[in-house]
Design a protein around this motif. Structure first.
Motif, PDB file in Angstrom:
ATOM      1  N   VAL A 175      34.739  -5.563 -61.213  1.00  0.00           N
ATOM      2  CA  VAL A 175      34.724  -5.882 -59.455  1.00  0.00           C
ATOM      3  C   VAL A 175      35.307  -7.135 -59.462  1.00  0.00           C
ATOM      4  CG1 VAL A 175      34.800  -6.293 -57.933  1.00  0.00           C
ATOM      5  CG2 VAL A 175      34.282  -4.038 -58.937  1.00  0.00           C
ATOM      6  N   PHE A 176      34.480  -8.178 -60.067  1.00  0.00           N
ATOM      7  CA  PHE A 176      34.230  -9.705 -60.492  1.00  0.00           C
ATOM      8  C   PHE A 176      35.066 -10.555 -61.218  1.00  0.00           C
ATOM      9  CE2 PHE A 176      29.730  -9.212 -58.167  1.00  0.00           C
ATOM     10  CZ  PHE A 176      29.917 -10.242 -57.070  1.00  0.00           C
ATOM     11  N   ALA A 177      35.484  -9.629 -62.380  1.00  0.00           N
ATOM     12  CA  ALA A 177      36.056  -9.733 -63.312  1.00  0.00           C
ATOM     13  C   ALA A 177      37.882 -10.222 -63.291  1.00  0.00           C
ATOM     14  CB  ALA A 177      35.875  -9.753 -64.482  1.00  0.00           C
ATOM     15  N   GLY A 178      38.330  -9.123 -62.176  1.00  0.00           N
ATOM     16  CA  GLY A 178      39.172  -8.604 -61.753  1.00  0.00           C
ATOM     17  C   GLY A 178      39.953  -9.535 -60.318  1.00  0.00           C
ATOM     18  N   PHE A 179      39.266  -9.809 -59.811  1.00  0.00           N
ATOM     19  CA  PHE A 179      39.287 -10.571 -58.784  1.00  0.00           C
ATOM     20  C   PHE A 179      38.863 -12.114 -58.700  1.00  0.00           C
ATOM     21  CE2 PHE A 179      38.030  -6.984 -55.943  1.00  0.00           C
ATOM     22  CZ  PHE A 179      39.241  -7.132 -55.441  1.00  0.00           C
ATOM     23  N   GLY A 180      38.574 -13.052 -59.883  1.00  0.00           N
ATOM     24  CA  GLY A 180      38.255 -13.783 -60.714  1.00  0.00           C
ATOM     25  C   GLY A 180      39.370 -14.576 -61.507  1.00  0.00           C
ATOM     26  N   THR A 181      39.560 -13.973 -62.030  1.00  0.00           N
ATOM     27  CA  THR A 181      40.813 -13.839 -62.654  1.00  0.00           C
ATOM     28  C   THR A 181      42.255 -14.132 -62.095  1.00  0.00           C
ATOM     29  OG1 THR A 181      41.428 -12.072 -63.805  1.00  0.00           O
ATOM     30  CG2 THR A 181      40.118 -13.551 -64.939  1.00  0.00           C
ATOM     31  N   GLN A 182      41.973 -13.435 -60.922  1.00  0.00           N
ATOM     32  CA  GLN A 182      43.336 -13.160 -59.615  1.00  0.00           C
ATOM     33  C   GLN A 182      44.522 -11.963 -60.976  1.00  0.00           C
ATOM     34  OE1 GLN A 182      45.426 -16.486 -58.991  1.00  0.00           O
ATOM     35  NE2 GLN A 182      43.099 -17.108 -57.693  1.00  0.00           N
ATOM     36  N   THR A 183      44.138 -11.080 -62.326  1.00  0.00           N
ATOM     37  CA  THR A 183      45.065 -10.476 -62.221  1.00  0.00           C
ATOM     38  C   THR A 183      45.386  -8.932 -61.492  1.00  0.00           C
ATOM     39  OG1 THR A 183      42.614  -9.435 -63.401  1.00  0.00           O
ATOM     40  CG2 THR A 183      44.045 -10.773 -64.620  1.00  0.00           C
ATOM     41  N   VAL A 184      44.496  -8.617 -59.862  1.00  0.00           N
ATOM     42  CA  VAL A 184      44.754  -7.448 -59.125  1.00  0.00           C
ATOM     43  C   VAL A 184      45.932  -7.328 -58.682  1.00  0.00           C
ATOM     44  CG1 VAL A 184      43.677  -5.664 -57.370  1.00  0.00           C
ATOM     45  CG2 VAL A 184      42.125  -7.040 -59.250  1.00  0.00           C
ATOM     46  N   ASN A 185      47.174  -6.719 -59.022  1.00  0.00           N
ATOM     47  CA  ASN A 185      48.058  -6.812 -58.983  1.00  0.00           C
ATOM     48  C   ASN A 185      48.830  -6.070 -57.898  1.00  0.00           C
ATOM     49  OD1 ASN A 185      51.025  -7.024 -58.459  1.00  0.00           O
ATOM     50  ND2 ASN A 185      51.039  -7.838 -60.003  1.00  0.00           N
ATOM     51  N   ALA A 188      44.928  -4.700 -71.246  1.00  0.00           N
ATOM     52  CA  ALA A 188      45.793  -5.044 -70.428  1.00  0.00           C
ATOM     53  C   ALA A 188      46.360  -5.983 -70.011  1.00  0.00           C
ATOM     54  CB  ALA A 188      46.601  -3.588 -69.617  1.00  0.00           C
ATOM     55  N   ASN A 189      44.736  -6.469 -68.976  1.00  0.00           N
ATOM     56  CA  ASN A 189      45.225  -8.359 -68.648  1.00  0.00           C
ATOM     57  C   ASN A 189      45.364  -9.059 -69.432  1.00  0.00           C
ATOM     58  OD1 ASN A 189      46.304  -7.714 -65.692  1.00  0.00           O
ATOM     59  ND2 ASN A 189      45.125  -6.045 -66.136  1.00  0.00           N
ATOM     60  N   ALA A 190      44.287  -9.104 -70.738  1.00  0.00           N
ATOM     61  CA  ALA A 190      44.003 -10.127 -71.393  1.00  0.00           C
ATOM     62  C   ALA A 190      44.662 -10.018 -72.474  1.00  0.00           C
ATOM     63  CB  ALA A 190      42.791  -9.579 -72.542  1.00  0.00           C
ATOM     64  N   CYS A 191      45.823  -9.155 -73.095  1.00  0.00           N
ATOM     65  CA  CYS A 191      46.803  -9.436 -73.959  1.00  0.00           C
ATOM     66  C   CYS A 191      48.059  -9.021 -73.119  1.00  0.00           C
ATOM     67  CB  CYS A 191      46.983  -8.236 -74.717  1.00  0.00           C
ATOM     68  SG  CYS A 191      45.007  -8.542 -75.382  1.00  0.00           S
ATOM     69  N   CYS A 192      48.266  -8.867 -71.469  1.00  0.00           N
ATOM     70  CA  CYS A 192      49.828  -9.188 -71.535  1.00  0.00           C
ATOM     71  C   CYS A 192      49.838  -9.809 -70.507  1.00  0.00           C
ATOM     72  CB  CYS A 192      50.530  -7.873 -71.432  1.00  0.00           C
ATOM     73  SG  CYS A 192      50.701  -6.570 -73.036  1.00  0.00           S
ATOM     74  N   THR A 193      50.833  -9.801 -69.481  1.00  0.00           N
ATOM     75  CA  THR A 193      51.481 -10.212 -68.616  1.00  0.00           C
ATOM     76  C   THR A 193      51.561  -9.414 -67.443  1.00  0.00           C
ATOM     77  OG1 THR A 193      53.767 -10.740 -69.194  1.00  0.00           O
ATOM     78  CG2 THR A 193      52.246 -13.018 -68.799  1.00  0.00           C
ATOM     79  N   HIS A 194      51.786  -9.417 -66.298  1.00  0.00           N
ATOM     80  CA  HIS A 194      52.110  -7.969 -65.493  1.00  0.00           C
ATOM     81  C   HIS A 194      53.874  -7.363 -65.560  1.00  0.00           C
ATOM     82  CE1 HIS A 194      53.164  -4.814 -62.769  1.00  0.00           C
ATOM     83  NE2 HIS A 194      53.696  -5.749 -61.463  1.00  0.00           N
ATOM     84  N   GLU A 195      54.331  -8.492 -66.895  1.00  0.00           N
ATOM     85  CA  GLU A 195      56.089  -8.047 -66.435  1.00  0.00           C
ATOM     86  C   GLU A 195      56.125  -7.246 -67.583  1.00  0.00           C
ATOM     87  OE1 GLU A 195      54.798 -10.602 -65.486  1.00  0.00           O
ATOM     88  OE2 GLU A 195      55.722 -10.995 -63.069  1.00  0.00           O
ATOM     89  N   MET A 233      38.905 -11.456 -70.017  1.00  0.00           N
ATOM     90  CA  MET A 233      38.685  -9.980 -70.024  1.00  0.00           C
ATOM     91  C   MET A 233      38.550  -9.528 -70.986  1.00  0.00           C
ATOM     92  SD  MET A 233      39.316  -9.582 -66.489  1.00  0.00           S
ATOM     93  CE  MET A 233      40.649  -7.559 -66.641  1.00  0.00           C
ATOM     94  N   PHE A 234      39.391 -10.147 -72.031  1.00  0.00           N
ATOM     95  CA  PHE A 234      39.694  -9.833 -73.379  1.00  0.00           C
ATOM     96  C   PHE A 234      37.702  -9.496 -73.857  1.00  0.00           C
ATOM     97  CE2 PHE A 234      38.832 -10.339 -78.384  1.00  0.00           C
ATOM     98  CZ  PHE A 234      39.928  -9.576 -78.741  1.00  0.00           C
ATOM     99  N   TYR A 235      36.979 -10.594 -74.507  1.00  0.00           N
ATOM    100  CA  TYR A 235      35.431  -9.963 -74.528  1.00  0.00           C
ATOM    101  C   TYR A 235      35.109  -8.936 -73.428  1.00  0.00           C
ATOM    102  CZ  TYR A 235      36.163 -13.895 -77.522  1.00  0.00           C
ATOM    103  OH  TYR A 235      36.754 -14.727 -78.586  1.00  0.00           O
ATOM    104  N   GLY A 236      35.226  -9.578 -72.134  1.00  0.00           N
ATOM    105  CA  GLY A 236      34.949  -8.690 -71.358  1.00  0.00           C
ATOM    106  C   GLY A 236      34.678  -6.892 -71.804  1.00  0.00           C
ATOM    107  N   GLY A 237      36.317  -7.140 -72.009  1.00  0.00           N
ATOM    108  CA  GLY A 237      36.730  -5.570 -73.021  1.00  0.00           C
ATOM    109  C   GLY A 237      35.625  -4.513 -73.029  1.00  0.00           C
ATOM    110  N   ARG A 238      35.341  -5.964 -74.560  1.00  0.00           N
ATOM    111  CA  ARG A 238      34.824  -5.031 -75.084  1.00  0.00           C
ATOM    112  C   ARG A 238      32.663  -5.084 -74.800  1.00  0.00           C
ATOM    113  NH1 ARG A 238      36.131  -8.712 -80.435  1.00  0.00           N
ATOM    114  NH2 ARG A 238      37.922  -7.967 -80.713  1.00  0.00           N
ATOM    115  N   PHE A 239      32.427  -6.350 -74.260  1.00  0.00           N
ATOM    116  CA  PHE A 239      31.098  -5.649 -73.474  1.00  0.00           C
ATOM    117  C   PHE A 239      31.044  -4.273 -72.312  1.00  0.00           C
ATOM    118  CE2 PHE A 239      28.876  -6.360 -69.236  1.00  0.00           C
ATOM    119  CZ  PHE A 239      28.128  -6.822 -69.326  1.00  0.00           C
ATOM    120  N   VAL A 240      32.088  -3.934 -71.502  1.00  0.00           N
ATOM    121  CA  VAL A 240      32.462  -2.963 -70.472  1.00  0.00           C
ATOM    122  C   VAL A 240      31.805  -1.893 -72.099  1.00  0.00           C
ATOM    123  CG1 VAL A 240      33.646  -1.597 -69.601  1.00  0.00           C
ATOM    124  CG2 VAL A 240      33.688  -3.185 -68.687  1.00  0.00           C
ATOM    125  N   SER A 241      32.994  -1.862 -72.859  1.00  0.00           N
ATOM    126  CA  SER A 241      32.820  -0.542 -73.663  1.00  0.00           C
ATOM    127  C   SER A 241      31.253  -0.689 -74.208  1.00  0.00           C
ATOM    128  CB  SER A 241      33.700  -0.979 -74.875  1.00  0.00           C
ATOM    129  OG  SER A 241      34.822  -1.377 -75.032  1.00  0.00           O
TER     130      SER A 241
END
Length: 523
Positions: free
Chosen positions: A101-111, A200-207, A231-239
């Motif tokens: 939750v905090f990573a999504g809102f903190g990086t402003q990647t929630v579209n 997806a947000n660590a490697c690509c833009t929304h477009e 988001m990139f290292y967070g993905g590994r942490f979440v896994s």
């Protein structure tokens, strides 16, 4: 059906655990030993081992049996160790969800565009999704099993159950909105959606996420450049964290099922082996081992989608039985303990003089009976009608929603819902007992009827194959009950003994008003 909720849930969660574990191991190996996908085929076999002799495209998940074996061993060791392990896993699970939750809102990647349309498959899609995800709410009834260890349970138990449901529902809603808002639905997938959303947000833009070949580029754990390192290292942490979070889910389900069998065995409804407790560890060892073996086989050989549908159906049925039970207890006084053995021994037109009763109780009881104010007397006339109408109400509602979900002949749905409506009106018009002084469901029978209706709506949206498996499971349970349980039930024998004792202990003397004339109290 509780076995569908607990035993089968362990298998479903173990299947997800295997997917997250394989994904985590793949990411670690790719970072340490870069190579092609063919180099990691062993990981594919751990979660999707082909079994062509069982059917074309049929696979099993050997890795899912590992977490079930681990959970079973820990539980067999003892209850204290099990509690410590479960608390640690729960804390880690909440930490992972909070990070997402905090990573999504903190990086402003929630579209917000990813949430449009909000109902892509309409209300029917919402009902089907709710039915499939309903097994996430299994386990709250386990809180009631701790009532003997709670201070002031009449007050604190409802707070604990309702409070935990509200908190978990809030967490579910927040996580769902964040994860769906992070990436398009087609990138989330069905196995590891949270990890895919972060990568997806660590490697690509929304477009770039909207392109046709976005999955190959955006879900690559070795992508470059990295747009959001969190988001990139967070993905590994979440896994990594999801492995332990799902371990907790599997562990909780494995913990509940043996205790259900233990209670049934203690009541004589199930085989005695499930009621035996180990003298050293103080746990039902046999039930735990049998539960572990059954759950492991299901997790290995049954697909996650099939397990989810069957578990959700079983859980919805259990919740439906609870709603129906509340109505029956309020409308059928024969199923509740009478406040006094004398109440049913006095006729409505009699002035009663009953031995072994206090004067105050005598006056209160007779006043209620003479002036017709006894709710129990009014509800006594219901007989078995509440059970009949509840059965008609539930079955007709389920049939109607199944017809609608499968787009069958609409006339059948109209007839079914007409029966549902008439049954509801009949139940609402019946006299009922006053609510207990402790915590109780308000607006009975309205709220339980609405609960049954909502459950029927979700059950009707589930696949018909789940109903087929549930029918087979119900038939197996019925065979065990009528072949063994009904003959060994301790409740039935205890009820007979209690009736004999009450008849011998209480011999109320009820005299009519005519016989009271000239009555000499000195005799």
């Amino acid at each position: 059906f509780l076995t569908l909720g607990y035993g089968f849930t362990a298998s479903a969660v173990a299947r997800s655990w295997a997917e997250y574990s394989a994904n985590f191991l793949r990411n670690v190996l790719e970072s340490l030993i870069p190579g092609s996908n063919d180099d990691y085929v062993i990981l594919e076999y751990l979660t999707k081992l082909p079994l062509p002799f069982l059917g074309e495209g049929y696979t099993c998940s050997p890795l899912s049996t590992v977490v079930i074996a681990l959970g079973t061993v820990i539980q067999v060791i003892g209850a204290k160790e099990s509690t410590k392990f479960n608390n640690a896993m729960t804390f880690l699970n909440i930490s992972v969800l909070a990070f997402v939750v905090f990573a999504g809102f903190g990086t402003q990647t929630v579209n917000i565009d990813n949430l449009q349309p909000f109902f892509p498959h309409g209300i029917g899609g919402v009902a089907q999704g709710a039915g499939l995800a309903f097994f996430s709410f299994i386990g709250f009834d386990m809180v009631a099993c701790l009532s003997e260890e709670v201070i002031n349970p009449e007050r604190n138990m409802p707070i604990g159950i309702v409070g935990s449901i509200l908190i978990c529902t809030g967490i579910y809603v927040i996580i769902t909105l964040v994860v769906v808002g992070l990436a398009p639905v087609n990138l989330l997938g069905q196995d590891v959606p949270i990890t895919n959303a972060l990568f997806a947000n660590a490697c690509c833009t929304h477009e770039e996420q909207l392109l046709e070949n976005a999955a190959g580029q955006c879900l690559n754990s070795m992508c470059a450049p990295i747009l959001h390192s969190v988001m990139f290292y967070g993905g590994r942490f979440v896994s990594f964290g999801a492995i332990f979070g799902l371990t907790s889910g599997t562990f909780t389900s494995l913990m509940g099922q043996p205790r259900i069998w233990y209670r049934m065995a203690q009541d004589g409804l199930f085989f005695p082996i499930f009621g035996r407790v180990n003298e050293v560890t103080q746990v039902p060892t046999a039930g735990m081992i049998i539960t572990g073996i059954g759950a492991a086989l299901l997790a290995c050989f049954v697909e996650l989608s099939a397990l989810a549908s069957l578990i959700s159906l079983g859980t919805l049925m259990v919740f439906t039985f609870v709603c129906a039970g509340v109505i029956v207890l309020r409308l059928c006084p024969d199923l509740t303990k009478s406040s006094s053995p004398f109440e049913d021994d006095c006729d409505n037109s009699s002035a009663c003089l009953c031995e072994h009763s206090t004067i105050l109780f005598h006056l209160k009881t007779c006043t209620e009976l003479i002036f017709g104010r006894s709710s129990r007397r009014l509800a006594q006339n219901n007989g078995s009608k509440p059970i009949l109408f509840i059965l008609l109400y539930t079955l007709s509602a389920v049939i109607g929603f199944i017809v609608i979900a499968n787009e069958w002949h609409s006339a059948t749905a109209y007839v079914a819902f007409a029966i549902t409506m008439m049954s509801a009106l009949a139940i609402m018009s019946m006299p009922k007992l006053p609510p207990p002084e402790t915590f109780s469901c308000p607006l009975v029978p309205l709220i339980p009827l609405l609960g049954i209706l909502s459950n029927a709506y979700m059950m009707g949206s589930l696949p018909l194959v789940a109903w087929g498996f549930a029918a087979v499971w119900f038939a197996m349970g019925a065979i065990v009950y009528f072949a063994y349980g009904i003959r060994h039930s301790s409740l039935q024998s205890r009820h007979s003994i209690d009736n004999q004792n009450e008849s011998a202990q209480y011999q109320p003397l009820c005299l009519s008003s005519e016989n009271l004339v000239g009555y000499d109290s000195t005799k």
